[in-house]
Design a protein around this motif. Structure first.
Motif, PDB file in Angstrom:
ATOM      1  N   SER A  87     -49.885  45.258  49.880  1.00 51.99           N
ATOM      2  CA  SER A  87     -51.293  45.571  49.721  1.00 51.99           C
ATOM      3  C   SER A  87     -52.096  44.334  49.321  1.00 51.99           C
ATOM      4  N   ASN A  88     -51.542  43.530  48.411  1.00 49.48           N
ATOM      5  CA  ASN A  88     -52.236  42.332  47.953  1.00 49.48           C
ATOM      6  C   ASN A  88     -52.386  41.302  49.077  1.00 49.48           C
ATOM      7  N   VAL A  89     -51.351  41.166  49.897  1.00 51.29           N
ATOM      8  CA  VAL A  89     -51.425  40.233  51.029  1.00 51.29           C
ATOM      9  C   VAL A  89     -52.460  40.721  52.039  1.00 51.29           C
ATOM     10  N   THR A  90     -52.429  42.018  52.343  1.00 48.42           N
ATOM     11  CA  THR A  90     -53.391  42.587  53.289  1.00 48.42           C
ATOM     12  C   THR A  90     -54.821  42.382  52.798  1.00 48.42           C
ATOM     13  N   ASN A  91     -55.046  42.612  51.515  1.00 55.01           N
ATOM     14  CA  ASN A  91     -56.388  42.416  50.950  1.00 55.01           C
ATOM     15  C   ASN A  91     -56.823  40.956  51.045  1.00 55.01           C
ATOM     16  N   ALA A  92     -55.873  40.037  50.767  1.00 57.11           N
ATOM     17  CA  ALA A  92     -56.195  38.610  50.843  1.00 57.11           C
ATOM     18  C   ALA A  92     -56.532  38.193  52.269  1.00 57.11           C
ATOM     19  N   LEU A  93     -55.803  38.737  53.238  1.00 59.44           N
ATOM     20  CA  LEU A  93     -56.098  38.443  54.644  1.00 59.44           C
ATOM     21  C   LEU A  93     -57.458  39.010  55.039  1.00 59.44           C
ATOM     22  N   THR A  94     -57.752  40.211  54.560  1.00 55.41           N
ATOM     23  CA  THR A  94     -59.025  40.863  54.872  1.00 55.41           C
ATOM     24  C   THR A  94     -60.199  40.073  54.325  1.00 55.41           C
ATOM     25  N   GLU A  95     -60.011  39.451  53.160  1.00 58.50           N
ATOM     26  CA  GLU A  95     -61.086  38.691  52.531  1.00 58.50           C
ATOM     27  C   GLU A  95     -61.331  37.345  53.203  1.00 58.50           C
ATOM     28  N   ASN A  96     -60.409  36.934  54.065  1.00 57.46           N
ATOM     29  CA  ASN A  96     -60.585  35.668  54.776  1.00 57.46           C
ATOM     30  C   ASN A  96     -61.399  35.915  56.049  1.00 57.46           C
ATOM     31  N   PRO A  97     -62.600  35.353  56.139  1.00 56.33           N
ATOM     32  CA  PRO A  97     -63.475  35.645  57.284  1.00 56.33           C
ATOM     33  C   PRO A  97     -62.975  35.088  58.612  1.00 56.33           C
ATOM     34  N   GLU A  98     -61.999  34.180  58.571  1.00 56.06           N
ATOM     35  CA  GLU A  98     -61.514  33.554  59.805  1.00 56.06           C
ATOM     36  C   GLU A  98     -60.381  34.337  60.456  1.00 56.06           C
ATOM     37  N   ILE A  99     -59.863  35.337  59.748  1.00 55.31           N
ATOM     38  CA  ILE A  99     -58.706  36.077  60.248  1.00 55.31           C
ATOM     39  C   ILE A  99     -59.046  37.556  60.403  1.00 55.31           C
ATOM     40  N   ASP A 100     -58.656  38.123  61.527  1.00 52.91           N
ATOM     41  CA  ASP A 100     -58.852  39.554  61.766  1.00 52.91           C
ATOM     42  C   ASP A 100     -57.623  40.296  61.238  1.00 52.91           C
ATOM     43  N   ALA A 101     -57.704  40.725  59.983  1.00 55.71           N
ATOM     44  CA  ALA A 101     -56.558  41.369  59.336  1.00 55.71           C
ATOM     45  C   ALA A 101     -56.192  42.695  59.971  1.00 55.71           C
ATOM     46  N   SER A 102     -57.115  43.305  60.709  1.00 54.43           N
ATOM     47  CA  SER A 102     -56.842  44.596  61.335  1.00 54.43           C
ATOM     48  C   SER A 102     -55.771  44.491  62.417  1.00 54.43           C
ATOM     49  N   LYS A 103     -55.504  43.262  62.885  1.00 57.95           N
ATOM     50  CA  LYS A 103     -54.506  43.060  63.931  1.00 57.95           C
ATOM     51  C   LYS A 103     -53.191  42.505  63.381  1.00 57.95           C
ATOM     52  N   ILE A 118     -51.073  39.982  65.984  1.00 58.13           N
ATOM     53  CA  ILE A 118     -51.620  38.886  66.791  1.00 58.13           C
ATOM     54  C   ILE A 118     -52.765  38.184  66.068  1.00 58.13           C
ATOM     55  N   VAL A 119     -52.916  36.915  66.393  1.00 65.19           N
ATOM     56  CA  VAL A 119     -54.076  36.126  65.989  1.00 65.19           C
ATOM     57  C   VAL A 119     -54.596  35.437  67.246  1.00 65.19           C
ATOM     58  N   ASP A 120     -55.861  35.004  67.213  1.00 63.49           N
ATOM     59  CA  ASP A 120     -56.439  34.439  68.432  1.00 63.49           C
ATOM     60  C   ASP A 120     -56.407  32.918  68.491  1.00 63.49           C
ATOM     61  N   ALA A 121     -55.779  32.275  67.509  1.00 70.75           N
ATOM     62  CA  ALA A 121     -55.662  30.818  67.519  1.00 70.75           C
ATOM     63  C   ALA A 121     -54.368  30.419  66.829  1.00 70.75           C
ATOM     64  N   PHE A 122     -53.775  29.340  67.306  1.00 73.02           N
ATOM     65  CA  PHE A 122     -52.478  28.914  66.784  1.00 73.02           C
ATOM     66  C   PHE A 122     -52.540  28.591  65.297  1.00 73.02           C
ATOM     67  N   TRP A 123     -53.626  27.925  64.878  1.00 78.32           N
ATOM     68  CA  TRP A 123     -53.719  27.535  63.471  1.00 78.32           C
ATOM     69  C   TRP A 123     -53.849  28.741  62.542  1.00 78.32           C
ATOM     70  N   LYS A 124     -54.399  29.833  63.066  1.00 80.51           N
ATOM     71  CA  LYS A 124     -54.555  31.027  62.241  1.00 80.51           C
ATOM     72  C   LYS A 124     -53.207  31.667  61.905  1.00 80.51           C
ATOM     73  N   LYS A 125     -52.227  31.453  62.764  1.00 77.37           N
ATOM     74  CA  LYS A 125     -50.882  31.960  62.492  1.00 77.37           C
ATOM     75  C   LYS A 125     -50.362  31.395  61.179  1.00 77.37           C
ATOM     76  N   PHE A 126     -50.591  30.113  60.967  1.00 79.09           N
ATOM     77  CA  PHE A 126     -50.085  29.459  59.764  1.00 79.09           C
ATOM     78  C   PHE A 126     -51.044  29.578  58.592  1.00 79.09           C
ATOM     79  N   GLN A 127     -52.317  29.818  58.887  1.00 80.34           N
ATOM     80  CA  GLN A 127     -53.252  30.119  57.810  1.00 80.34           C
ATOM     81  C   GLN A 127     -52.886  31.452  57.166  1.00 80.34           C
ATOM     82  N   ALA A 128     -52.533  32.425  57.990  1.00 80.36           N
ATOM     83  CA  ALA A 128     -52.114  33.732  57.469  1.00 80.36           C
ATOM     84  C   ALA A 128     -50.852  33.586  56.627  1.00 80.36           C
ATOM     85  N   GLN A 129     -49.927  32.759  57.071  1.00 79.87           N
ATOM     86  CA  GLN A 129     -48.689  32.530  56.328  1.00 79.87           C
ATOM     87  C   GLN A 129     -48.989  31.865  54.988  1.00 79.87           C
ATOM     88  N   LYS A 130     -49.896  30.895  55.009  1.00 80.18           N
ATOM     89  CA  LYS A 130     -50.259  30.191  53.767  1.00 80.18           C
ATOM     90  C   LYS A 130     -50.857  31.163  52.752  1.00 80.18           C
TER      91      LYS A 130
END
Length: 225
Positions: A87-103, A118-130
């Motif tokens: 839940s905490n990770v999902t909330n953190a992803l949702t709060e990031n405007p560059e990532i579509d957490a719904s996907k 899925i993400v729409d850019a390669f760098w977002k894959k690792f931003q989500a991981q970070k």
């Protein structure tokens, strides 16, 4: 591996870890053997595990690293449940405007977190991981996110954008880096002078529209004396 001795490299690595107060170097054992660096011991969180590995890369270049550091939270620490971590990770992803957490689907088993979707850019894959490994209770992250660009880019366009960006970067000798793009997959070969140059190349490639994968065969010419 261009170093005087394995003992010298070990000393350089340990000095770097002792310098970085984000890592408790007293708990880290560095083993250098046959051109490979192994990290053993324990760290207080997943972020420290990644930081320790990055520190080694900074001084050792692109030498093979086996990061066996184990995450052990302090004994008195109250850790969240797997459901709370997810839940905490999902909330953190949702709060990031560059990532579509719904996907993105987040699941956690015993502190081990899996990112799917899925993400729409390669760098977002690792931003989500970070973002994920910065959440308390996470022991490790398995990143299974797929990159699906919303805009279809031609390979020639991708290669041209990467080439232009490399030419404008002072850390990179563009003549030493070869870039081949096939169906959005970028293959990198050639040489860079140090780890900073390697990071510069990867940042450029990762942030280029249309890139879905990077195959890295760059060689770092960094010399430890």
């Amino acid at each position: 591996m261009t170093v005087t001795t394995e003992e010298k490299l070990k000393t350089i690595v340990m000095d770097k870890l002792w310098w970085d107060k984000r890592v408790n170097a007293a708990e880290v054992n560095v083993i250098v053997k046959n051109g490979k660096i192994t990290l053993k011991g324990k760290v207080s969180n997943y972020r420290a595990k990644r930081i320790a590995e990055d520190d080694v890369k900074e001084v050792a270049g692109k030498i093979e690293i086996d990061n066996q550091l184990q995450v052990h939270y302090p004994p008195m620490t109250t850790l969240p449940t797997d459901e709370e971590i997810a839940s905490n990770v999902t909330n953190a992803l949702t709060e990031n405007p560059e990532i579509d957490a719904s996907k993105i689907n987040v699941s956690v088993i015993g502190g081990f977190l899996i990112l799917q979707g899925i993400v729409d850019a390669f760098w977002k894959k690792f931003q989500a991981q970070k973002i994920a490994y910065g959440i308390a209770g996470v022991i490790d992250v398995v990143n299974e996110l797929a990159v699906v660009p919303t805009k279809e880019a031609q390979d020639e366009e991708i290669a041209k954008c990467i080439g232009n960006a490399l030419e404008n970067n002072m850390d990179v000798e563009t003549g030493d880096v070869n870039v081949i793009v096939e169906n959005g997959r970028v293959s990198l070969t050639g040489f860079v002078s140090n780890w900073a140059a390697w990071r510069a190349v990867h940042n450029i490639v990762s942030c280029t529209t249309g890139v879905i994968m990077v195959v890295d065969k760059l060689v770092i010419r960094q010399i430890i004396e």
